[in-house]
Design a protein around this motif. Structure first.
Motif, PDB file in Angstrom:
ATOM      1  N   SER A 109       0.817  -1.216   0.000  1.00 33.98           N
ATOM      2  CA  SER A 109       0.000   0.000   0.000  1.00 33.98           C
ATOM      3  C   SER A 109       0.853   1.270   0.000  1.00 33.98           C
ATOM      4  O   SER A 109       0.378   2.349  -0.350  1.00 33.98           O
ATOM      5  CB  SER A 109      -0.931   0.002   1.211  1.00 33.98           C
ATOM      6  OG  SER A 109      -0.183   0.166   2.402  1.00 33.98           O
ATOM      7  N   GLN A 117      -8.684  -5.534   5.918  1.00 29.58           N
ATOM      8  CA  GLN A 117      -9.594  -4.739   5.091  1.00 29.58           C
ATOM      9  C   GLN A 117      -9.059  -3.324   4.880  1.00 29.58           C
ATOM     10  O   GLN A 117      -9.196  -2.735   3.797  1.00 29.58           O
ATOM     11  CB  GLN A 117     -10.982  -4.696   5.766  1.00 29.58           C
ATOM     12  CG  GLN A 117     -12.089  -4.168   4.884  1.00 29.58           C
ATOM     13  CD  GLN A 117     -12.438  -5.125   3.757  1.00 29.58           C
ATOM     14  OE1 GLN A 117     -12.004  -6.280   3.768  1.00 29.58           O
ATOM     15  NE2 GLN A 117     -13.158  -4.649   2.765  1.00 29.58           N
ATOM     16  N   GLU A 159      -8.345  -1.946   1.105  1.00 30.09           N
ATOM     17  CA  GLU A 159      -9.048  -0.768   0.594  1.00 30.09           C
ATOM     18  C   GLU A 159      -8.067   0.370   0.298  1.00 30.09           C
ATOM     19  O   GLU A 159      -8.239   1.135  -0.666  1.00 30.09           O
ATOM     20  CB  GLU A 159     -10.103  -0.325   1.612  1.00 30.09           C
ATOM     21  CG  GLU A 159     -11.265  -1.303   1.725  1.00 30.09           C
ATOM     22  CD  GLU A 159     -12.325  -0.824   2.705  1.00 30.09           C
ATOM     23  OE1 GLU A 159     -12.111   0.245   3.326  1.00 30.09           O
ATOM     24  OE2 GLU A 159     -13.347  -1.509   2.846  1.00 30.09           O
ATOM     25  N   LYS A 160      -7.035   0.483   1.142  1.00 26.45           N
ATOM     26  CA  LYS A 160      -6.039   1.515   0.925  1.00 26.45           C
ATOM     27  C   LYS A 160      -5.308   1.302  -0.406  1.00 26.45           C
ATOM     28  O   LYS A 160      -5.041   2.252  -1.152  1.00 26.45           O
ATOM     29  CB  LYS A 160      -5.042   1.521   2.082  1.00 26.45           C
ATOM     30  CG  LYS A 160      -4.065   2.692   2.042  1.00 26.45           C
ATOM     31  CD  LYS A 160      -3.205   2.698   3.285  1.00 26.45           C
ATOM     32  CE  LYS A 160      -2.243   3.885   3.254  1.00 26.45           C
ATOM     33  NZ  LYS A 160      -1.363   3.929   4.452  1.00 26.45           N
ATOM     34  N   TYR A 209      -6.549  -0.290  -3.016  1.00 30.60           N
ATOM     35  CA  TYR A 209      -7.476   0.044  -4.102  1.00 30.60           C
ATOM     36  C   TYR A 209      -7.617   1.553  -4.276  1.00 30.60           C
ATOM     37  O   TYR A 209      -7.756   2.064  -5.392  1.00 30.60           O
ATOM     38  CB  TYR A 209      -8.842  -0.584  -3.842  1.00 30.60           C
ATOM     39  CG  TYR A 209      -8.976  -2.005  -4.337  1.00 30.60           C
ATOM     40  CD1 TYR A 209      -9.076  -2.289  -5.697  1.00 30.60           C
ATOM     41  CD2 TYR A 209      -9.019  -3.070  -3.432  1.00 30.60           C
ATOM     42  CE1 TYR A 209      -9.203  -3.594  -6.137  1.00 30.60           C
ATOM     43  CE2 TYR A 209      -9.145  -4.364  -3.869  1.00 30.60           C
ATOM     44  CZ  TYR A 209      -9.236  -4.631  -5.238  1.00 30.60           C
ATOM     45  OH  TYR A 209      -9.366  -5.928  -5.672  1.00 30.60           O
ATOM     46  N   ASP A 210      -7.630   2.276  -3.185  1.00 31.23           N
ATOM     47  CA  ASP A 210      -7.924   3.706  -3.245  1.00 31.23           C
ATOM     48  C   ASP A 210      -6.693   4.578  -3.525  1.00 31.23           C
ATOM     49  O   ASP A 210      -6.810   5.651  -4.132  1.00 31.23           O
ATOM     50  CB  ASP A 210      -8.567   4.152  -1.921  1.00 31.23           C
ATOM     51  CG  ASP A 210      -9.935   3.541  -1.744  1.00 31.23           C
ATOM     52  OD1 ASP A 210     -10.554   3.165  -2.759  1.00 31.23           O
ATOM     53  OD2 ASP A 210     -10.375   3.418  -0.581  1.00 31.23           O
ATOM     54  N   PHE A 221     -14.422  -4.107  -8.990  1.00 31.45           N
ATOM     55  CA  PHE A 221     -15.542  -3.573  -8.216  1.00 31.45           C
ATOM     56  C   PHE A 221     -16.872  -4.182  -8.649  1.00 31.45           C
ATOM     57  O   PHE A 221     -17.728  -4.496  -7.832  1.00 31.45           O
ATOM     58  CB  PHE A 221     -15.596  -2.048  -8.391  1.00 31.45           C
ATOM     59  CG  PHE A 221     -14.584  -1.303  -7.571  1.00 31.45           C
ATOM     60  CD1 PHE A 221     -13.838  -1.967  -6.598  1.00 31.45           C
ATOM     61  CD2 PHE A 221     -14.363   0.059  -7.760  1.00 31.45           C
ATOM     62  CE1 PHE A 221     -12.899  -1.276  -5.839  1.00 31.45           C
ATOM     63  CE2 PHE A 221     -13.433   0.742  -7.000  1.00 31.45           C
ATOM     64  CZ  PHE A 221     -12.690   0.077  -6.042  1.00 31.45           C
ATOM     65  N   PRO A 254     -13.717  -5.132  -1.942  1.00 37.50           N
ATOM     66  CA  PRO A 254     -14.556  -3.932  -1.881  1.00 37.50           C
ATOM     67  C   PRO A 254     -15.277  -3.633  -3.189  1.00 37.50           C
ATOM     68  O   PRO A 254     -14.935  -4.165  -4.233  1.00 37.50           O
ATOM     69  CB  PRO A 254     -13.539  -2.840  -1.560  1.00 37.50           C
ATOM     70  CG  PRO A 254     -12.265  -3.331  -2.150  1.00 37.50           C
ATOM     71  CD  PRO A 254     -12.268  -4.825  -1.968  1.00 37.50           C
ATOM     72  N   LYS A 262     -16.570   3.197  -4.071  1.00 34.25           N
ATOM     73  CA  LYS A 262     -16.808   4.000  -2.879  1.00 34.25           C
ATOM     74  C   LYS A 262     -18.254   4.477  -2.760  1.00 34.25           C
ATOM     75  O   LYS A 262     -18.836   4.509  -1.684  1.00 34.25           O
ATOM     76  CB  LYS A 262     -15.874   5.216  -2.875  1.00 34.25           C
ATOM     77  CG  LYS A 262     -14.599   5.003  -2.106  1.00 34.25           C
ATOM     78  CD  LYS A 262     -13.872   6.341  -1.961  1.00 34.25           C
ATOM     79  CE  LYS A 262     -12.674   6.150  -1.047  1.00 34.25           C
ATOM     80  NZ  LYS A 262     -11.954   7.428  -0.833  1.00 34.25           N
ATOM     81  N   ARG A 304     -20.422   1.473  -1.461  1.00 35.86           N
ATOM     82  CA  ARG A 304     -20.022   0.679  -0.288  1.00 35.86           C
ATOM     83  C   ARG A 304     -21.013   0.799   0.870  1.00 35.86           C
ATOM     84  O   ARG A 304     -21.452  -0.192   1.453  1.00 35.86           O
ATOM     85  CB  ARG A 304     -18.626   1.107   0.178  1.00 35.86           C
ATOM     86  CG  ARG A 304     -17.520   0.631  -0.704  1.00 35.86           C
ATOM     87  CD  ARG A 304     -16.167   1.150  -0.248  1.00 35.86           C
ATOM     88  NE  ARG A 304     -15.161   0.964  -1.279  1.00 35.86           N
ATOM     89  CZ  ARG A 304     -13.932   1.454  -1.230  1.00 35.86           C
ATOM     90  NH1 ARG A 304     -13.571   2.191  -0.185  1.00 35.86           N
ATOM     91  NH2 ARG A 304     -13.078   1.234  -2.209  1.00 35.86           N
TER      92      ARG A 304
END
Length: 609
Positions: free
Chosen positions: A146, A185, A189-190, A192-193, A206, A248, A251, A254
């Motif tokens: 990440s 998690q 998510e970090k 992915y974002d 997604f 995930p 956004k 979610r």
């Protein structure tokens, strides 16, 4: 099924089943096993042996069912042996429970299953610790990934590889589950974002995750209609695990997807909690009902039980309460064994007191038998006497003395009574034969009764009954009762005519059943000759028995009324019996009064002769 759940089930004691296998007084009927006791126990043990060969796949519900079925069958067998022991003449306090080989086999196999499960749990715990270590390593790799600024395509491929590895790792210690999952998690998510993934890869992933999670939402929503609440709850846990393991979604979706899944979960969890709340309330109601039964048995006033009938009546009540107990479900687990022990102790005390009473009564009955033999000898010495008036008085006194003597052994009761009453009947029969004016009086009585029948026929011939007819009929019935005996040859024919016309008039004028019974009794008394004393003795015994029954029911009725509304199922039946007993007692007193008047008339006639 979780291995801990199965292992816990192996240590459970079947509620309200195992403790009752040693209870001897309870003899109420239960559901009879389909197979005989031996076959059923063997079948249960065979199935447990099969489970013991593969305890890893043991089913908790089946184990519980097998345990309940085994202990129920064992209890049925022990109750049957105890009943046979009592029927063979055995004393309750001397009974010893017969050992059962199947019970030892059952316990050994259950112990073996538990031991194997413990071994398996130890291995599972070790595996879970290893799985925890591996997942912590993956989290460290995700953390590094990440923070990396390397090529996004390479980072994406590395992420998918780590996710696959994560999903392949099975259970970890429950205490670390949430913490590890949250960390995992966060970094996924970090990644992915934060990292600049290719839009095509990102949107595809997604979309795929959204499809899976929407499917899980639908499955969770359907569980609200599942009839088996427990099954729905366990299925929901599996859906939660799948939801966590799915990656995930975008956004903007979610929160909506999670809220939908959370709402469905809340509905299932609410039904699950409500189910156990209702079960708890039901168990409390069962405890209240069982407490009322215990209070009834504990309130027995043993000092007031003076006769066979008293104890027999109470025994039937105890057996009825035991049968009622069998229909009530479990009490709360903490109280289930305690309330049963309380009930068993109260029942044991009753049967112990009953045994003591009959032991002492047996000695008294032997003494009573000797007293009644002496009265028989005195009556037999007087039966041939021709001093009618004095001897009649002596025999009457002997009959009163007979009543004051208590019961004798049942096998000799009828014989000793027949011996005594035969001597009395013989004297009074001879006395009546020697009444010089008897025949002429009977002829006169015959004509008087024929006139009464003619008057009754005249009333019956009317098409419409008048209000005054009922009083006229009552007067004629009283007049008939006051008329003495008629010639023996004419008696049956005359009384048949009288009863026929009275029955018709009773039906026509709707005279009450009790009046009819009383009138019929008066007529039957007039048809007797020397059996008035025996009839009075019989009615007196009936009166005392009914009086004792009434007192018993009134005592219990008062207790139920003041204790709890839980006894309402017994209250209605007891009230009905009390009213019936009171009516019967009033009728018997009227009959005794009729006999007393008839006896006095006989004495007055003798004094005038």
């Amino acid at each position: 099924m979780d291995s801990n759940e199965i292992n816990d089930s192996l240590t459970e004691v079947p509620e309200d089943k195992a403790p009752e296998t040693s209870v001897s007084p309870i003899t109420a009927e239960e559901e009879t096993p389909v197979l005989d006791v031996k076959q059923k126990m063997e079948k249960i043990i065979e199935r447990l042996k099969e489970i013991n060969n593969d305890p890893c796949n043991a089913d908790k519900s089946e184990l519980n069912q097998l345990k309940q079925s085994f202990y129920k069958t064992l209890k049925y067998n022990q109750d049957t042996l105890y009943k046979e022991y009592l029927e063979a003449g055995g004393a309750p306090e001397s009974y010893k429970m017969v050992a059962n080989d199947y019970e030892n086999q059952f316990k050994e196999i259950m112990s073996s299953i538990k031991e194997k499960r413990n071994e398996m749990l130890a291995v599972e715990d070790k595996d879970k610790e290893e799985n925890l270590r591996r997942k912590l390593e993956i989290i460290e790799k995700l953390k590094v990934l990440s923070e990396s600024t390397e090529d996004s395509n390479r980072a994406y491929n590395e992420l998918k590889k780590l996710q696959q590895e994560w999903n392949e790792i099975k259970g970890i210690p429950q205490a670390k589950s949430n913490e590890i999952w949250n960390s995992y998690q966060i970094y996924v998510e970090k990644i992915y974002d934060i990292i600049k993934l290719n839009n095509e890869f990102r949107e595809y992933d997604f979309k795929k995750n959204l499809e899976i999670k929407l499917h899980l939402c639908e499955a969770a929503e359907k569980l609200e209609d599942e009839e088996d609440v427990i099954s729905a709850f366990h299925q929901l846990q599996k859906l939660h695990q799948e939801f966590r393991e799915t990656g995930p979604v975008s956004k903007d979706l979610r929160e909506n997807v999670w809220n939908r899944f959370k709402t469905a979960s809340t509905a299932v969890n609410k039904r699950h909690q409500q189910h156990f709340d209702e079960l708890k309330d039901k168990e409390q109601r069962n405890l209240d009902e069982k407490t009322v039964i215990c209070e009834i048995v504990e309130s027995m006033e043993y000092d007031s039980f003076k006769s066979f009938q008293d104890w027999d009546n109470k025994t039937q009540e105890i057996l009825a309460l035991q049968a009622k107990w069998k229909t009530i479900g479990y009490a709360p687990q903490k109280m289930n064994v305690k309330i049963f022990e309380r009930f068993r102790t109260a029942c044991d005390e009753f049967f112990s007191k009953k045994g003591e009473f009959f032991k002492g009564l047996k000695e008294n009955m032997s003494n009573n038998l000797e007293k009644k033999k002496e009265l028989c000898e005195k009556a037999e010495a007087l039966k041939d006497s021709t001093d009618w008036k004095e001897t009649a008085a002596l025999l009457t006194n002997l009959q009163k003395e007979w009543k004051s003597v208590g019961p004798v052994p049942k096998k000799q009761s009828d014989a000793i009574w027949k011996r005594f009453i035969s001597a009395c009947d013989y004297f009074f029969a001879e006395k009546n034969k020697n009444s010089s004016s008897k025949h002429s009086v009977e002829i006169t009585n015959l004509e008087l009764k024929k006139e009464i029948i003619e008057k009754l026929n005249a009333i019956n011939a009317k098409e419409v009954a008048e209000e005054s007819d009922e009083e006229t009929i009552k007067g004629l019935i009283k007049e008939w009762s006051n008329v003495g005996h008629v010639p023996f040859k004419e008696k049956d024919k005359l009384y048949n005519k009288y009863h026929d016309i009275i029955d018709k008039l009773f039906t026509k004028l709707n005279i009450s059943s009790s009046q009819k019974k009383l009138s019929s009794f008066k007529n039957s008394i007039n048809s007797k000759e020397s059996n008035l004393y025996r009839e009075r003795e019989k009615l007196s015994r009936q009166y005392e028995n009914l009086k004792n029954d009434l007192q018993t029911y009134e005592n219990n009725l008062g207790f139920l009324s003041s204790s709890s509304k839980k006894g309402s199922s017994l209250l209605t039946e007891m009230n009905r019996k009390v009213e019936k007993l009171r009516s019967d007692l009033d009728l018997i007193l009227e009959k005794i009064d009729i006999i007393d008047r008839s006896i006095q008339e006989e004495i007055d006639k003798e004094d005038n002769q």
